[in-house]
Design an enzyme around this catalytic site. Structure first.
Site, PDB file in Angstrom:
ATOM      1  N   GLU A   1      22.151   3.653  61.131  1.00  0.00           N
ATOM      2  CA  GLU A   1      22.619   2.284  60.937  1.00  0.00           C
ATOM      3  C   GLU A   1      24.027   2.138  61.489  1.00  0.00           C
ATOM      4  O   GLU A   1      24.909   2.934  61.194  1.00  0.00           O
ATOM      5  CB  GLU A   1      22.587   1.916  59.448  1.00  0.00           C
ATOM      6  CG  GLU A   1      22.972   0.476  59.188  1.00  0.00           C
ATOM      7  CD  GLU A   1      22.588  -0.011  57.802  1.00  0.00           C
ATOM      8  OE1 GLU A   1      23.218  -0.961  57.324  1.00  0.00           O
ATOM      9  OE2 GLU A   1      21.654   0.561  57.203  1.00  0.00           O
TER      10      GLU A   1
ATOM     11  N   GLU B   1      24.912  -6.042  48.771  1.00  0.00           N
ATOM     12  CA  GLU B   1      23.986  -6.380  49.850  1.00  0.00           C
ATOM     13  C   GLU B   1      22.548  -5.993  49.521  1.00  0.00           C
ATOM     14  O   GLU B   1      21.813  -5.453  50.339  1.00  0.00           O
ATOM     15  CB  GLU B   1      24.447  -5.729  51.156  1.00  0.00           C
ATOM     16  CG  GLU B   1      25.811  -6.217  51.603  1.00  0.00           C
ATOM     17  CD  GLU B   1      26.276  -5.624  52.910  1.00  0.00           C
ATOM     18  OE1 GLU B   1      27.006  -6.310  53.650  1.00  0.00           O
ATOM     19  OE2 GLU B   1      25.924  -4.458  53.202  1.00  0.00           O
TER      20      GLU B   1
ATOM     21  N   LYS C   1      37.110   0.040  51.175  1.00  0.00           N
ATOM     22  CA  LYS C   1      37.353  -0.284  52.581  1.00  0.00           C
ATOM     23  C   LYS C   1      38.816  -0.693  52.765  1.00  0.00           C
ATOM     24  O   LYS C   1      39.388  -1.373  51.915  1.00  0.00           O
ATOM     25  CB  LYS C   1      36.435  -1.405  53.047  1.00  0.00           C
ATOM     26  CG  LYS C   1      34.975  -0.983  53.165  1.00  0.00           C
ATOM     27  CD  LYS C   1      34.134  -2.037  53.870  1.00  0.00           C
ATOM     28  CE  LYS C   1      32.687  -1.567  54.015  1.00  0.00           C
ATOM     29  NZ  LYS C   1      31.862  -2.472  54.827  1.00  0.00           N
TER      30      LYS C   1
ATOM     31  N   ASP D   1      35.464  -6.445  56.132  1.00  0.00           N
ATOM     32  CA  ASP D   1      34.457  -5.484  56.596  1.00  0.00           C
ATOM     33  C   ASP D   1      34.852  -4.863  57.925  1.00  0.00           C
ATOM     34  O   ASP D   1      34.273  -5.189  58.955  1.00  0.00           O
ATOM     35  CB  ASP D   1      33.093  -6.187  56.715  1.00  0.00           C
ATOM     36  CG  ASP D   1      31.946  -5.208  56.909  1.00  0.00           C
ATOM     37  OD1 ASP D   1      32.166  -3.997  56.797  1.00  0.00           O
ATOM     38  OD2 ASP D   1      30.823  -5.668  57.175  1.00  0.00           O
TER      39      ASP D   1
ATOM     40  N   GLU E   1      38.594   3.872  52.964  1.00  0.00           N
ATOM     41  CA  GLU E   1      37.471   4.005  53.890  1.00  0.00           C
ATOM     42  C   GLU E   1      37.765   3.255  55.182  1.00  0.00           C
ATOM     43  O   GLU E   1      38.135   2.077  55.161  1.00  0.00           O
ATOM     44  CB  GLU E   1      36.190   3.466  53.252  1.00  0.00           C
ATOM     45  CG  GLU E   1      34.950   3.645  54.112  1.00  0.00           C
ATOM     46  CD  GLU E   1      33.688   3.095  53.449  1.00  0.00           C
ATOM     47  OE1 GLU E   1      32.581   3.411  53.930  1.00  0.00           O
ATOM     48  OE2 GLU E   1      33.805   2.337  52.459  1.00  0.00           O
TER      49      GLU E   1
ATOM     50  N   GLU F   1      31.489  -0.593  64.883  1.00  0.00           N
ATOM     51  CA  GLU F   1      30.619  -1.731  64.609  1.00  0.00           C
ATOM     52  C   GLU F   1      31.235  -3.040  65.078  1.00  0.00           C
ATOM     53  O   GLU F   1      30.559  -3.858  65.715  1.00  0.00           O
ATOM     54  CB  GLU F   1      30.314  -1.802  63.113  1.00  0.00           C
ATOM     55  CG  GLU F   1      29.444  -2.971  62.723  1.00  0.00           C
ATOM     56  CD  GLU F   1      29.147  -3.043  61.228  1.00  0.00           C
ATOM     57  OE1 GLU F   1      28.480  -4.000  60.812  1.00  0.00           O
ATOM     58  OE2 GLU F   1      29.600  -2.141  60.477  1.00  0.00           O
TER      59      GLU F   1
END
Length: 659
Positions: free
Chosen positions: A151, A277, A351, A356, A378, A384
């Protein structure tokens, strides 16, 4: 001379790139007389490195005898388990450490120094700034119909899994573990945080194969972890509930965890994405995240294990019409009231930004809000939102800014001072160059180096990687020009002034300015005919600025004091608002997007000068990817600039083409 074989260096399959450990990088060690003293798995790893190097380069591993030595790696008493002392005096370089991990890290310190390790007189004592230096792999055992096998992966399939299980041949995993050990990574999570049906069974009937993977990582000082589903007591345990306060659930986790540790004695622990999510979590039972995390922590406690509980929790079914709901607030709203509630073997994995992994975000206020909770910061090595390993985007300067940020102002400590560890989403796959884009290897290398010592400069880390990776020393300046500022270049031609996203929904590659604007994901920019940006102030907006401690809660509150690079994250401003540069917001959008695209063109021209000095396959692959980066940057420039011209009606002051 009696050479002890040590642990053999894992051979690379044909066509696989050696990354930052090519044979020439070991020449300064391998051409000399070396002694390795001590026993244990990691000492054997060091000895094996030396054996391979001296065989390649004509030196000698000297086991005993009164021979003049160039390098001695030996144990010493005292010091932390991962610390080492390296020094040179009387024509001998020494590496000393209390334990095998420190000896391994000290050996690779000498490798990075190269010939400089064997000249002059010097001494250094080093220990990691972060005890937790971890990579999370978002790998699926089965190929997911939407997300694929990895992913948000951009480097091929999984290193670990093929044909519905752990690979039979783990030779390449061993080569990967060697790379990680060389940069100080000490933990790895082996599967996706979104745990699907087959991956849930890694905890139970597929556990013997997980043990095989753990066996491969162990000799390089890397402990294995698993992502687990909070619903595992139901999905693989056959219980009727996963309620964290239910005695049967507690017993199931205790029994299951004991079996994991029986199979993997040094098992590191669990990574959990819960109530996020669509993933199951404690909310279903009226419980909170502390209840959920502590359930697993108590199962792991007897074995020294850790729960990494992700703080990425928000409403992903938001009504876009509702401006009072703010995704950026969510983690702080959920977790800050729980400070002091988490057990001491829980690490809250936060995070670095509140949204994000965007190219530019403020620090997550959670990091400053929970002084009694262990927190790991993180970041995302996989690109991404930063070009997906099709674009050169060297992220070490970005992470350096994050880790050196001072949440309480200049008188307070940095993020790195506060954190219990750093975690990154990995960027590797079965690509022949590991990371898809050959230059993206520098991000993986750089993460390891900053996790070890956040005080290293981004320039020095990049220089280390270049020196280890490319034998021709004349390429350094050109590679610094191509890579050094590439994160800011990417920022210039994508979403402006911290507003974030504007990417194509789903795959997140390429521009789509309104792609998420009317979606339930909470990723809005609110551009209208008058202005753009999200009002997150206490006075008139969502109140997000109030989640920060001073001075930042005040700095971010006013557009007059908010840093320009975050202006649209915190404020909805008119297109004519004047930035500190003297430019208006809309003109800044035009200028940066033209400049960013042109910088990519310049990067491609500089790269072209390296033909014949870079290995041909690497040169051709990067040339091809720079061609795609230029195409995509052009598309970003034209779509974003045209969008804001049509919204604002304000032409470009320099008369350049808008559409």
């Amino acid at each position: 001379m009696n050479e002890s074989p040590g642990r053999p260096v894992p051979p690379l399959p044909p066509g696989v790139d050696p990354a930052w450990l090519p044979a020439f990088a070991l020449r300064p060690v391998g051409s000399r007389r070396v002694r390795v003293v001590g026993t244990g798995p990691l000492v054997d790893t060091v000895r094996g490195e030396v054996v391979a190097a001296v065989r390649e380069h004509g030196g000698h591993l000297v086991d005993d005898g009164p021979v003049d030595l160039d390098l001695v790696c030996a144990p010493e008493t005292g010091g932390g388990p991962e610390a080492f002392t390296a020094a040179r005096a009387a024509a001998t370089t020494t590496v000393r450490a209390a334990e095998g991990a420190g000896l391994l890290y000290g050996f690779h310190h000498v490798v990075r120094l190269g010939e400089a390790a064997f000249t002059g007189t010097w001494s250094t004592t080093a220990a990691p700034r972060q005890a937790i230096r971890m990579l999370d792999h978002w790998d699926n055992v089965d190929v997911h119909p939407v997300m694929g096998q990895v992913e948000r992966g951009y480097a091929g399939g999984s290193l670990f899994y093929a044909d519905g299980g752990v690979r039979a041949d783990l030779g390449r995993v061993a080569a990967y573990a060697r790379l990680l050990g060389s940069i100080g990574i000490n933990r790895v999570c082996l599967n996706n945080v979104n745990v699907h049906r087959t991956e849930a069974r890694l905890l139970t009937d597929l556990l013997p194969d997980v043990a095989r993977l753990a066996d491969v990582f162990r000799p390089y000082g890397v402990r294995a972890h698993l992502s687990v589903s909070f619903a595992a007591p139901i999905t693989v345990g056959g219980l009727a509930t996963a309620d964290p306060l239910d005695p049967e659930v507690r017993e199931w986790w205790a029994r299951t965890t004991a079996a994991v540790h029986a199979a993997i004695p040094d098992f590191g622990g669990y990574v959990v994405k819960a109530d996020s999510e669509g993933q199951p979590g404690p909310f279903a039972y009226g419980r909170d995240h502390a209840d959920g995390a502590n359930l697993l922590a108590r199962a792991l406690k007897p074995f020294g294990g850790t729960v990494f509980w992700r703080a990425f929790v928000y409403n992903h079914r938001q009504d876009w019409r509702d401006r009072s709901t703010d995704r950026a607030r969510a983690a702080h709203d959920h977790f800050s009231p729980l400070d002091r509630r988490f057990d001491d073997n829980v690490v809250l994995q936060v995070k670095h930004g509140p949204l994000d992994f965007q190219t530019r975000e403020p620090l997550s206020p959670v990091i400053a809000a929970m002084p009694s909770t262990r927190l790991a910061v993180e970041v995302q090595v996989t690109q991404e939102y930063t070009g997906q390993q099709k674009h050169v985007c060297h992220l070490v300067p970005h992470w350096r800014e994050v880790l050196s940020f001072r949440p309480w102002g200049e008188e307070g400590g940095t993020v790195a001072d506060t954190a219990a560890g750093v975690v990154a989403v990995a960027n590797v796959g079965d690509s022949p160059v590991w990371t898809g884009h050959p230059l993206a290897q520098a991000n993986l290398f750089g993460f390891g180096r900053l996790a070890w010592d956040d005080r290293l400069s981004a320039e020095d880390v990049l220089d280390e990687w270049i020196g280890l990776t490319f034998e021709d020393r004349t390429v350094r300046d050109a590679l610094h020009q191509v890579m050094g500022d590439s994160w800011r270049t990417y920022e210039r031609y994508t979403a402006p002034l911290g507003v974030g996203f504007m990417v194509r929904p789903g795959d997140h590659y390429g521009p789509d300015v309104d792609g998420y604007e009317y979606s339930p994901w909470g990723t809005y920019h609110f551009a209208d005919r008058d202005g753009v940006g999200v009002d997150r102030t206490r006075a008139t907006g969502t109140g997000f600025t109030g989640q920060f401690p001073r001075p930042w809660s005040d700095v971010y509150e006013s557009p007059d004091t908010c840093p320009d690079e975050l202006l649209l994250f915190f404020h909805h401003v008119p297109y004519g608002h004047v930035l500190r540069s003297g430019s208006t917001v809309v003109q800044h959008v035009y200028d940066t997007h033209f400049a960013g695209r042109d910088e990519v063109h310049r990067m491609a021209l500089i790269w072209a000068t390296l033909r014949g000095r870079i290995p041909a396959d690497t040169f051709e692959r990067v040339t091809e990817l720079l061609r795609e980066q230029l195409r995509c940057a052009t598309e970003w420039r034209d779509q974003v600039n045209t969008y804001f011209w049509r919204k604002s009606g304000v032409p470009d002051a320099r008369g350049r083409t808008l559409y």
